[in-house]
Design a protein around this motif. Structure first.
Motif, PDB file in Angstrom:
ATOM      1  N   GLY A   1       0.808  -1.218   0.000  1.00  0.00           N
ATOM      2  CA  GLY A   1       0.000   0.000   0.000  1.00  0.00           C
ATOM      3  C   GLY A   1       0.836   1.261   0.000  1.00  0.00           C
ATOM      4  N   ARG A   2       1.944   1.267   0.742  1.00  0.00           N
ATOM      5  CA  ARG A   2       2.800   2.452   0.785  1.00  0.00           C
ATOM      6  C   ARG A   2       3.631   2.574  -0.481  1.00  0.00           C
ATOM      7  N   GLY A   3       3.984   1.430  -1.096  1.00  0.00           N
ATOM      8  CA  GLY A   3       4.823   1.450  -2.285  1.00  0.00           C
ATOM      9  C   GLY A   3       6.296   1.450  -1.932  1.00  0.00           C
ATOM     10  N   LEU A   4       7.124   1.141  -2.918  1.00  0.00           N
ATOM     11  CA  LEU A   4       8.554   0.979  -2.685  1.00  0.00           C
ATOM     12  C   LEU A   4       9.207   2.254  -2.190  1.00  0.00           C
ATOM     13  N   LYS A   5       8.997   3.353  -2.896  1.00  0.00           N
ATOM     14  CA  LYS A   5       9.673   4.598  -2.517  1.00  0.00           C
ATOM     15  C   LYS A   5       9.200   5.094  -1.154  1.00  0.00           C
ATOM     16  N   GLY A   6       7.897   4.971  -0.884  1.00  0.00           N
ATOM     17  CA  GLY A   6       7.385   5.390   0.415  1.00  0.00           C
ATOM     18  C   GLY A   6       7.954   4.552   1.544  1.00  0.00           C
ATOM     19  N   ALA A   7       8.099   3.237   1.305  1.00  0.00           N
ATOM     20  CA  ALA A   7       8.671   2.366   2.326  1.00  0.00           C
ATOM     21  C   ALA A   7      10.133   2.713   2.585  1.00  0.00           C
ATOM     22  N   VAL A   8      10.880   2.960   1.511  1.00  0.00           N
ATOM     23  CA  VAL A   8      12.300   3.272   1.677  1.00  0.00           C
ATOM     24  C   VAL A   8      12.481   4.660   2.298  1.00  0.00           C
ATOM     25  N   ASP A   9      11.568   5.583   2.037  1.00  0.00           N
ATOM     26  CA  ASP A   9      11.603   6.883   2.726  1.00  0.00           C
ATOM     27  C   ASP A   9      11.598   6.673   4.238  1.00  0.00           C
ATOM     28  N   ARG A  10      10.745   5.756   4.690  1.00  0.00           N
ATOM     29  CA  ARG A  10      10.650   5.480   6.123  1.00  0.00           C
ATOM     30  C   ARG A  10      11.877   4.747   6.638  1.00  0.00           C
ATOM     31  N   ILE A  11      12.414   3.856   5.820  1.00  0.00           N
ATOM     32  CA  ILE A  11      13.582   3.091   6.248  1.00  0.00           C
ATOM     33  C   ILE A  11      14.769   4.017   6.486  1.00  0.00           C
ATOM     34  N   VAL A  12      15.069   4.893   5.515  1.00  0.00           N
ATOM     35  CA  VAL A  12      16.262   5.727   5.638  1.00  0.00           C
ATOM     36  C   VAL A  12      16.110   6.781   6.734  1.00  0.00           C
ATOM     37  N   ALA A  13      14.882   6.985   7.205  1.00  0.00           N
ATOM     38  CA  ALA A  13      14.668   7.957   8.281  1.00  0.00           C
ATOM     39  C   ALA A  13      14.879   7.349   9.666  1.00  0.00           C
ATOM     40  N   ASN A  14      15.212   6.053   9.702  1.00  0.00           N
ATOM     41  CA  ASN A  14      15.330   5.382  10.996  1.00  0.00           C
ATOM     42  C   ASN A  14      16.541   4.455  11.014  1.00  0.00           C
TER      43      ASN A  14
ATOM     44  N   THR B   1       7.178  -7.016   3.676  1.00  0.00           N
ATOM     45  CA  THR B   1       7.271  -6.862   2.229  1.00  0.00           C
ATOM     46  C   THR B   1       6.046  -7.479   1.554  1.00  0.00           C
ATOM     47  N   ASP B   2       5.979  -7.364   0.240  1.00  0.00           N
ATOM     48  CA  ASP B   2       4.936  -8.050  -0.518  1.00  0.00           C
ATOM     49  C   ASP B   2       5.549  -8.584  -1.808  1.00  0.00           C
ATOM     50  N   GLU B   3       4.697  -9.157  -2.662  1.00  0.00           N
ATOM     51  CA  GLU B   3       5.215  -9.831  -3.855  1.00  0.00           C
ATOM     52  C   GLU B   3       5.867  -8.877  -4.853  1.00  0.00           C
ATOM     53  N   ARG B   4       5.526  -7.620  -4.774  1.00  0.00           N
ATOM     54  CA  ARG B   4       6.124  -6.635  -5.692  1.00  0.00           C
ATOM     55  C   ARG B   4       7.292  -5.904  -5.032  1.00  0.00           C
ATOM     56  N   ASN B   5       7.078  -5.457  -3.815  1.00  0.00           N
ATOM     57  CA  ASN B   5       8.122  -4.740  -3.076  1.00  0.00           C
ATOM     58  C   ASN B   5       8.899  -5.741  -2.233  1.00  0.00           C
ATOM     59  N   THR B   6       9.708  -6.524  -2.913  1.00  0.00           N
ATOM     60  CA  THR B   6      10.450  -7.619  -2.297  1.00  0.00           C
ATOM     61  C   THR B   6      11.679  -7.093  -1.564  1.00  0.00           C
ATOM     62  N   PRO B   7      12.298  -7.930  -0.715  1.00  0.00           N
ATOM     63  CA  PRO B   7      13.553  -7.506  -0.088  1.00  0.00           C
ATOM     64  C   PRO B   7      14.607  -7.081  -1.101  1.00  0.00           C
ATOM     65  N   ALA B   8      14.701  -7.773  -2.225  1.00  0.00           N
ATOM     66  CA  ALA B   8      15.682  -7.399  -3.248  1.00  0.00           C
ATOM     67  C   ALA B   8      15.357  -6.038  -3.855  1.00  0.00           C
ATOM     68  N   ALA B   9      14.061  -5.760  -4.084  1.00  0.00           N
ATOM     69  CA  ALA B   9      13.668  -4.459  -4.638  1.00  0.00           C
ATOM     70  C   ALA B   9      13.958  -3.343  -3.648  1.00  0.00           C
ATOM     71  N   ILE B  10      13.711  -3.604  -2.369  1.00  0.00           N
ATOM     72  CA  ILE B  10      14.001  -2.614  -1.337  1.00  0.00           C
ATOM     73  C   ILE B  10      15.508  -2.352  -1.267  1.00  0.00           C
ATOM     74  N   ALA B  11      16.298  -3.427  -1.358  1.00  0.00           N
ATOM     75  CA  ALA B  11      17.754  -3.278  -1.333  1.00  0.00           C
ATOM     76  C   ALA B  11      18.243  -2.465  -2.526  1.00  0.00           C
ATOM     77  N   ALA B  12      17.677  -2.708  -3.708  1.00  0.00           N
ATOM     78  CA  ALA B  12      18.088  -1.961  -4.895  1.00  0.00           C
ATOM     79  C   ALA B  12      17.804  -0.472  -4.742  1.00  0.00           C
ATOM     80  N   GLU B  13      16.656  -0.145  -4.152  1.00  0.00           N
ATOM     81  CA  GLU B  13      16.319   1.268  -3.943  1.00  0.00           C
ATOM     82  C   GLU B  13      17.239   1.899  -2.903  1.00  0.00           C
ATOM     83  N   LEU B  14      17.580   1.158  -1.863  1.00  0.00           N
ATOM     84  CA  LEU B  14      18.517   1.672  -0.861  1.00  0.00           C
ATOM     85  C   LEU B  14      19.883   1.948  -1.483  1.00  0.00           C
TER      86      LEU B  14
END
Length: 403
Positions: free
Chosen positions: A125-138, A145-158
């Motif tokens: 629901g938050r989406g990849l960029k929104g999730a990573v916004d929260r990650i880098v703030a903490n 995660t979900d089937e689209r925003n996988t751990p690998a996708a999150i890592a790539a955005e980081l």
């Protein structure tokens, strides 16, 4: 509708339920839940109802039911669970919640790390960029995660943002026979095909860039990568940020971000807020990306595009800073006025009388309270025999408060 008991199922199967939870299930006429939860009670004598993706049907069924209903949910029903939806659509007095151990709680227990200071983020629901916004703030984050925003996708955005300094634990199929916990780092996540049921834990070990930077107003101009003259001078920056009157959880638009200096200095003033740095110039965009990484800006999202068109998808602002308009000042101010709440503030830096006049005219016609401060800066020249002052062009700091 009779009282509904919403019971959390732990990760250990039926033995994870309390005695009271098992008694409530035994007394129920209807047992609702996901397929995995319903399979835990093969001998249940009442009606079983599998909950699919249409939660609206669940609500309608509960309204019409005259039997005792138990809804099985994963972990804590009020932790990214069905509980929120039910409470939005039915009176809270109709429910009793019986929580169990959540997947996040269980995952931290397995890796033996305290989690009272962790932030939980759902990518669904938050989406990849929104999730990573929260990650880098903490510094310590559990990610669902979900089937689209996988751990690998999150890592790539980081990695794209230069934020590789996290230790990572990928916790899969928790409580099952095929449970697996992999300790790695952000780069290592790229190589792992994660199971659909997983919790990703990220704990910051170091800053990938900007080590030693202490947040403070008035970062020297030469610390920023920038196109010459396309930067808000540090003294003007300090005055502009003061005029914005930022509070910890506000949303700030920085339109015409240039080097991103205003966004970067606003970052530590908004520890729970969001900042959107809007810029169209490709050369400036590269400088902003470098500056955001250098200063470890945690709450800044770079928006590439031309205002006002690119503002449409952003959340409504509480504050707006306009450092440049690209000739679209009137259209930008119109878009800002349509989205800004009452008592919202706009701070605009004008270096020409034309911009000052146009801004004043718009704000007067729109009924804003307007104040203009002129900032004249003269600095001593370094490395000269005499202490001479070098003057800069005056800057008009326009502050407009919406009635």
């Amino acid at each position: 509708m009779k009282s509904v008991h919403v019971i959390g199922a732990g990760v250990e199967g039926q033995e994870g339920f309390s005695g009271r939870a098992l008694e409530l299930i035994k007394q129920a006429g209807v047992l609702m839940g996901g397929e995995r939860q319903l399979e835990l009670f093969p001998d249940f004598g009442g009606e079983k109802v599998a909950i699919g993706n249409n939660l609206g049907e669940v609500v309608e069924r509960l309204k019409k039911s005259d039997r005792r209903v138990v809804i099985l949910a994963s972990g804590d029903p009020l932790f990214f669970g069905i509980g929120r939806y039910l409470l939005r659509n039915l009176p809270d007095e109709d429910f009793e919640f019986v929580p169990n151990v959540s997947s996040v709680q269980y995952a931290f227990a397995k890796i033996k790390v305290p989690w009272d200071d962790a932030v939980s983020v759902s990518a669904h629901g938050r989406g990849l960029k929104g999730a990573v916004d929260r990650i880098v703030a903490n510094d310590k984050v559990a990610v669902l995660t979900d089937e689209r925003n996988t751990p690998a996708a999150i890592a790539a955005e980081l990695l794209e943002r230069g934020r590789s300094g996290y230790a990572a634990w990928l916790c899969e199929n928790l409580g099952g026979d095929d449970e697996r916990i992999v300790e790695t780092d952000v780069k290592g996540l790229l190589e792992i095909a994660a199971a659909p049921l997983n919790v990703l834990i990220l704990i910051k070990e170091y800053e990938a860039a900007g080590e030693g930077y202490v947040p403070a107003l008035g970062i020297p101009d030469d610390e920023f990568a920038t196109i010459k003259k396309l930067i808000t001078k540090e003294e003007v920056r300090a005055v502009s940020l003061a005029k914005l009157r930022l509070c910890h959880d506000m949303t700030l638009w920085d339109v015409g971000a240039g080097s991103g200096s205003v966004s970067i200095e606003a970052d530590h003033l908004l520890p729970n807020g969001r900042i959107f740095a809007v810029e169209r110039n490709e050369q400036c965009l590269e400088h902003i990306k470098g500056n955001l990484n250098k200063f470890n800006a945690r709450h800044v999202t770079l928006v590439e595009g031309e205002a006002p068109a690119c503002l449409e998808t952003l959340p409504d602002p509480d504050r707006v800073f306009i450092g440049g308009s690209g000739g679209n000042l009137y259209d930008i101010l119109q878009a800002v006025d349509a989205r800004l709440p009452a008592d919202g503030r706009v701070v605009l830096n004008a270096v020409t009388l034309d911009t000052l006049t146009a801004a004043n005219e718009f704000f007067d016609n729109a009924g804003y309270q307007v104040e203009v401060a002129t900032v004249n800066i003269a600095r001593t020249r370094p490395l000269t025999d005499y202490k001479m002052f070098e003057a800069f062009n005056p800057v008009f700091v326009v502050t407009a408060v919406k009635e």
